[in-house]
Motif scaffolding. Structure first.
Motif, PDB file in Angstrom:
ATOM      1  N   THR A   1       7.684   2.536  -0.609  1.00 28.49           N
ATOM      2  CA  THR A   1       7.815   3.741  -1.416  1.00 28.49           C
ATOM      3  C   THR A   1       6.616   4.657  -1.200  1.00 28.49           C
ATOM      4  O   THR A   1       5.558   4.219  -0.745  1.00 28.49           O
ATOM      5  N   ASN A   2       6.782   5.930  -1.547  1.00 29.32           N
ATOM      6  CA  ASN A   2       5.689   6.889  -1.479  1.00 29.32           C
ATOM      7  C   ASN A   2       5.142   7.200  -2.866  1.00 29.32           C
ATOM      8  O   ASN A   2       4.564   8.261  -3.096  1.00 29.32           O
ATOM      9  N   ALA A   3       5.356   6.271  -3.798  1.00 26.18           N
ATOM     10  CA  ALA A   3       4.826   6.418  -5.154  1.00 26.18           C
ATOM     11  C   ALA A   3       4.034   5.168  -5.511  1.00 26.18           C
ATOM     12  O   ALA A   3       4.431   4.049  -5.170  1.00 26.18           O
ATOM     13  N   ALA A   4       2.910   5.357  -6.170  1.00 21.16           N
ATOM     14  CA  ALA A   4       2.105   4.225  -6.609  1.00 21.16           C
ATOM     15  C   ALA A   4       2.547   3.789  -7.999  1.00 21.16           C
ATOM     16  O   ALA A   4       3.105   4.570  -8.769  1.00 21.16           O
ATOM     17  N   GLY A   5       2.306   2.528  -8.317  1.00 22.20           N
ATOM     18  CA  GLY A   5       2.653   2.020  -9.636  1.00 22.20           C
ATOM     19  C   GLY A   5       3.359   0.693  -9.572  1.00 22.20           C
ATOM     20  O   GLY A   5       3.410   0.039  -8.520  1.00 22.20           O
ATOM     21  N   SER A   6       3.890   0.283 -10.712  1.00 27.17           N
ATOM     22  CA  SER A   6       4.615  -0.987 -10.830  1.00 27.17           C
ATOM     23  C   SER A   6       6.114  -0.707 -10.863  1.00 27.17           C
ATOM     24  O   SER A   6       6.554   0.270 -11.488  1.00 27.17           O
TER      25      SER A   6
ATOM     26  N   PRO B   1      -3.178   5.661  -2.706  1.00 30.61           N
ATOM     27  CA  PRO B   1      -3.793   5.884  -1.401  1.00 30.61           C
ATOM     28  C   PRO B   1      -5.303   5.658  -1.452  1.00 30.61           C
ATOM     29  O   PRO B   1      -5.929   5.738  -2.515  1.00 30.61           O
ATOM     30  N   ALA B   2      -5.873   5.385  -0.308  1.00 31.27           N
ATOM     31  CA  ALA B   2      -7.315   5.186  -0.222  1.00 31.27           C
ATOM     32  C   ALA B   2      -8.038   6.411  -0.755  1.00 31.27           C
ATOM     33  O   ALA B   2      -7.630   7.553  -0.518  1.00 31.27           O
TER      34      ALA B   2
ATOM     35  N   GLU C   1       0.844  -1.177   0.000  1.00 30.63           N
ATOM     36  CA  GLU C   1       0.000   0.000   0.000  1.00 30.63           C
ATOM     37  C   GLU C   1       0.891   1.242   0.000  1.00 30.63           C
ATOM     38  O   GLU C   1       2.046   1.203   0.420  1.00 30.63           O
ATOM     39  N   PHE C   2       0.344   2.331  -0.467  1.00 29.27           N
ATOM     40  CA  PHE C   2       1.071   3.594  -0.556  1.00 29.27           C
ATOM     41  C   PHE C   2       1.700   3.963   0.795  1.00 29.27           C
ATOM     42  O   PHE C   2       1.021   4.009   1.815  1.00 29.27           O
TER      43      PHE C   2
ATOM     44  N   TYR D   1      -7.006   9.093  -4.741  1.00 29.09           N
ATOM     45  CA  TYR D   1      -6.462  10.407  -5.027  1.00 29.09           C
ATOM     46  C   TYR D   1      -5.232  10.266  -5.913  1.00 29.09           C
ATOM     47  O   TYR D   1      -4.441   9.323  -5.762  1.00 29.09           O
ATOM     48  N   ALA D   2      -5.071  11.201  -6.816  1.00 27.79           N
ATOM     49  CA  ALA D   2      -3.887  11.161  -7.677  1.00 27.79           C
ATOM     50  C   ALA D   2      -2.638  11.419  -6.841  1.00 27.79           C
ATOM     51  O   ALA D   2      -2.633  12.287  -5.974  1.00 27.79           O
ATOM     52  N   VAL D   3      -1.595  10.683  -7.136  1.00 31.58           N
ATOM     53  CA  VAL D   3      -0.349  10.878  -6.391  1.00 31.58           C
ATOM     54  C   VAL D   3       0.669  11.662  -7.212  1.00 31.58           C
ATOM     55  O   VAL D   3       1.736  12.005  -6.718  1.00 31.58           O
ATOM     56  N   ASP D   4       0.302  11.984  -8.473  1.00 33.48           N
ATOM     57  CA  ASP D   4       1.235  12.740  -9.313  1.00 33.48           C
ATOM     58  C   ASP D   4       0.543  13.948  -9.956  1.00 33.48           C
ATOM     59  O   ASP D   4       0.913  14.423 -11.024  1.00 33.48           O
TER      60      ASP D   4
END
Length: 225
Positions: free
Chosen positions: A172-177, A203-204, A111-112, A207-210
């Motif tokens: 990490t504090n970034a979402a993705g692969s 994140p729950a 998870e984020f 919400y966009a993280v970028d």
């Protein structure tokens, strides 16, 4: 002559030996790291004796566990005779390191900004003479440790005799692969790369993280865009 540390050289040198008017046997003494034989097929030793009437070949090979270049004189002696020296040289190489890695890692999921579940693999290296160096390459969000409870890092330096588990997680504090590599290096060893892969959920609330604003316009009253 060349050999691998701890193993006799496959090749050997030979020369002819004979004496005149000798009254006793001939002693043939090899220098340290070398062995001699009167047959070339057996009887290898640091010192041998042959009869005073001997006329034939003496065989020499390199046999040492000490890495490096070696040289010295083979000494031939017999009662009442002057010693005769024969120069011999060779080099001993360290054996090639063999990585012993038992890894059944599956793709990580996290998870984020939360650590993933911890996985592990076992590691040792046969014939290692210097430390085993481990590094997570490429700035990937993977971390390694010798414990499942802490000490997370991107690099480890382990004793050549290390035989145990390496723990791995993703944070990490970034979402993705993400893809990553743990590279293993040591002297006389080809690098061993352990591939890693994982996914971090956003994140729950999705919400966009970028998210970023490329333009902002503000007019009078509530006219904003």
């Amino acid at each position: 002559m060349v050999s691998i540390a701890g193993t006799p050289s496959d090749e050997y040198a030979q020369y002819q030996l004979a004496g005149d008017n000798l009254v006793g046997p001939i002693t043939v003494a090899a220098p340290t790291h070398f062995e001699v034989s009167s047959t070339g097929t057996g009887g290898w030793a640091s010192t041998i004796q042959v009869p005073a009437t001997f006329s034939g070949n003496i065989y020499v090979r390199l046999n040492s566990s000490v890495v490096g270049q070696h040289s010295g004189d083979i000494v031939h002696s017999s009662p009442g005779a002057e010693n005769v020296l024969m120069r011999v040289e060779g080099e001993v190489f360290a054996p090639e390191v063999v990585w012993n890695v038992n890894a059944n890692l599956v793709p990580f999921t996290a998870e984020f900004e939360q650590p993933s579940d911890i996985q592990s693999y076992t590691l040792s290296a046969t014939n290692a003479v210097t430390n085993l160096e481990l590094e997570v390459l490429g700035g990937a969000p993977f971390q390694i440790s010798l414990s499942s409870t802490g000490g997370w890092t991107n690099t480890l330096s382990l004793a050549p005799s290390f035989n145990g588990s390496i723990f791995v997680r993703m944070l990490t504090n970034a979402a993705g692969s993400f893809d990553g590599v743990i590279q293993h290096t040591s002297t006389n060893a080809s690098p061993y790369d352990l591939q890693l892969t994982g996914t971090v959920n956003p994140p729950a609330g999705n919400y966009a993280v970028d998210l970023f604003f490329s333009e902002y316009i503000e007019g009078s009253s509530n006219n904003k865009a």
